[in-house]
Design an enzyme around this catalytic site. Structure first.
Site, PDB file in Angstrom:
ATOM      1  CB  ILE A 138     -24.481 -17.020 -13.889  1.00  0.00           C
ATOM      2  CG1 ILE A 138     -25.823 -16.263 -13.896  1.00  0.00           C
ATOM      3  CG2 ILE A 138     -23.549 -16.529 -12.781  1.00  0.00           C
ATOM      4  CD1 ILE A 138     -25.746 -14.773 -14.155  1.00  0.00           C
ATOM      5  CE  LYS A 139     -17.242 -16.113 -19.214  1.00  0.00           C
ATOM      6  NZ  LYS A 139     -16.044 -15.336 -19.634  1.00  0.00           N
ATOM      7  CB  ILE A 140     -19.573 -20.766 -12.126  1.00  0.00           C
ATOM      8  CG1 ILE A 140     -20.823 -19.965 -11.717  1.00  0.00           C
ATOM      9  CG2 ILE A 140     -18.919 -21.432 -10.916  1.00  0.00           C
ATOM     10  CD1 ILE A 140     -21.872 -20.783 -10.992  1.00  0.00           C
ATOM     11  CB  VAL A 144     -22.105 -11.648 -17.198  1.00  0.00           C
ATOM     12  CG1 VAL A 144     -23.370 -12.123 -16.519  1.00  0.00           C
ATOM     13  CG2 VAL A 144     -21.398 -10.604 -16.331  1.00  0.00           C
TER      14      VAL A 144
END
Ligand SMILES: O=C[C@H](O)COP(=O)(O)O
Length: 428
Positions: A197-199, A166
């Site tokens: 966690i998408k960065i 996400v």
């Protein structure tokens, strides 16, 4: 490891007739009305007819079917993921039963194209939430529900696979510290071991990756378009692991999402502009060539004394994840961005189009490290033609960030309007 190595980006011959998958697609679409119902129930989102058909036949949609996706993982060590998460999240069950082992999400797309979020949204607004807080609650619920479905895979693989990814707000794509804070917050509120966690891999967010990893948070680094930026991403992961101070690194993992089809879409246009026979010949070959070179870099960086020292603390390699795998040019083979990029410890995230094609007629064979010198030849031939790979990466990154921000902003505007209308109707 049977199978032939497909030629890089072989274009489909003009007179080849219908796509190989068409008979199967037609059969699926013409299948019993139950298959149609399955598709229609998804609030207007088209799902895989192949998986829908298998599920409809089995009734409850969660019976394990042997597909090439199982072979991909069991024979080649590549993990097939599904590039789509929307409600009802239980619709992921037949995908998991058909061999899918993780999921990448695009909540903005999911929420804006479905009415399945309306009920919860109304409750949140009635409870006094503003549109943006309500957005995050909708997203967090989907991610938590999906994490639960993939938890058995996460447990079976000791935290190596079975993730749900996400993204932090795309508005923070050029904000180093804002991204770090958002990642920590999202990780805390989702509160599941198997969330990524998408960065984004923007210049500003590369340092965020290091800091988030150093905080023991697993990360999906997204929007990688060039080998140069990919190297910076690997370094950020290694730096983060080293800075973490953790004695056991086995639960801090990462994937590096290297985008594929968009590279061809842009470079093909540039080649067409040049227009010479030498420039037109390599159309449809750039993306796979660059991806193969990225894999060579992966092999180099995840070996040697620095890496071995981290392995002693349980560190896991940051897997390459092939993203943007659906073919945009209908003249190309529909498995173009999957078949030639198969190799151990990699992930391929596929939307329905690519999943269908691969299940129907994909070739399970180790291809990622085959024809590497051909890939290198294509890479340098393109440079000689004037293609500047770093510039291509920058342009695609800029377009990717702008497009994510644009759809996020327009969804929030429409949620605000919807929220105001609900408040007015309820005299809130
Ligand atoms: O996997 C990546 C994203 O979903 C974007 O894919 P796309 O390039 O087909 O839009």
């Amino acid at each position: 490891m049977a199978g032939t190595v497909p030629k890089l980006a072989a274009p489909r011959p003009a007179a080849a007739g219908p796509l190989p998958s068409q008979p199967l697609r037609a059969a699926a679409l013409a299948f019993a009305p139950s298959a149609r119902r399955f598709r229609v129930s998804l609030a207007g989102r088209a799902r895989s007819p192949v998986i829908a058909m298998a599920s409809a036949k089995e009734g409850n949609g969660a019976v394990t079917k042997r597909t090439t996706l199982h072979d991909l993982y069991e024979q080649q060590g590549q993990s097939p993921w599904y590039d789509n998460l929307c409600r009802p999240v239980t619709d992921l069950l037949p995908y998991i039963a058909n061999g899918v082992r993780g999921v990448t999400s695009n909540p903005t797309k999911a929420i804006s194209s479905s009415n399945a979020y309306d009920g919860q949204f109304k409750e949140l607004i009635s409870a006094g939430k503003d549109a943006e807080s309500a957005y995050w609650e909708l997203v967090i619920k989907d991610i938590q529900d999906a994490c639960k479905l993939f938890e058995p895979i996460y447990d079976e693989t000791d935290g190596a696979d079975g993730y749900v990814s996400v993204e932090v707000s795309p508005r923070l794509a050029n904000d180093t510290q804002g991204t770090v804070e958002a990642a920590k917050w999202l990780h805390k509120v989702v509160n599941r071991p198997n969330v990524y966690i998408k960065i984004p891999a923007t210049a500003e967010c590369v340092p965020s990756i290091k800091e988030v990893i150093a905080n023991g948070i697993s990360v999906n680094v997204t929007l990688i378009f060039s080998v140069a930026r990919y190297e910076a991403v690997i370094d950020a992961y290694l730096d983060g692991l080293e800075a973490s101070g953790l004695s056991d690194l086995s639960r801090v993992t990462s994937v590096a999402s290297f985008f594929v089809s968009r590279v061809d879409s842009l470079i093909d246009k540039m080649l067409e502009k040049i227009g010479t026979p030498e420039a037109l010949a390599p159309r449809g070959k750039a993306a796979v060539a660059q991806a193969k070179i990225a894999n060579q870099l992966y092999l180099k960086k995840f070996s040697g004394p620095r890496w071995e020292a981290l392995v002693k603390k349980g560190a896991k390699k940051q897997r390459l994840l092939w993203a943007s795998t659906s073919v945009k040019n209908p003249a190309y083979l529909d498995t173009l961005y999957v078949d030639p990029l198969i190799g151990p410890d990699t992930v391929s995230t596929m939307p329905d189009q690519a999943l269908d094609a691969f299940i129907d007629h994909g070739t399970v064979a180790r291809t990622i490290d085959a024809n590497v010198s051909e890939a290198e030849g294509i890479y340098s031939a393109l440079e000689k033609l004037g293609i500047d790979w770093e510039e291509v990466g920058k342009q695609l990154e800029h377009e990717g960030v702008s497009s994510f921000k644009g759809s996020f902003d327009s969804l929030l505007t429409s949620l605000e309007e919807k929220g105001n209308a609900l408040k007015t109707a309820a005299n809130l």
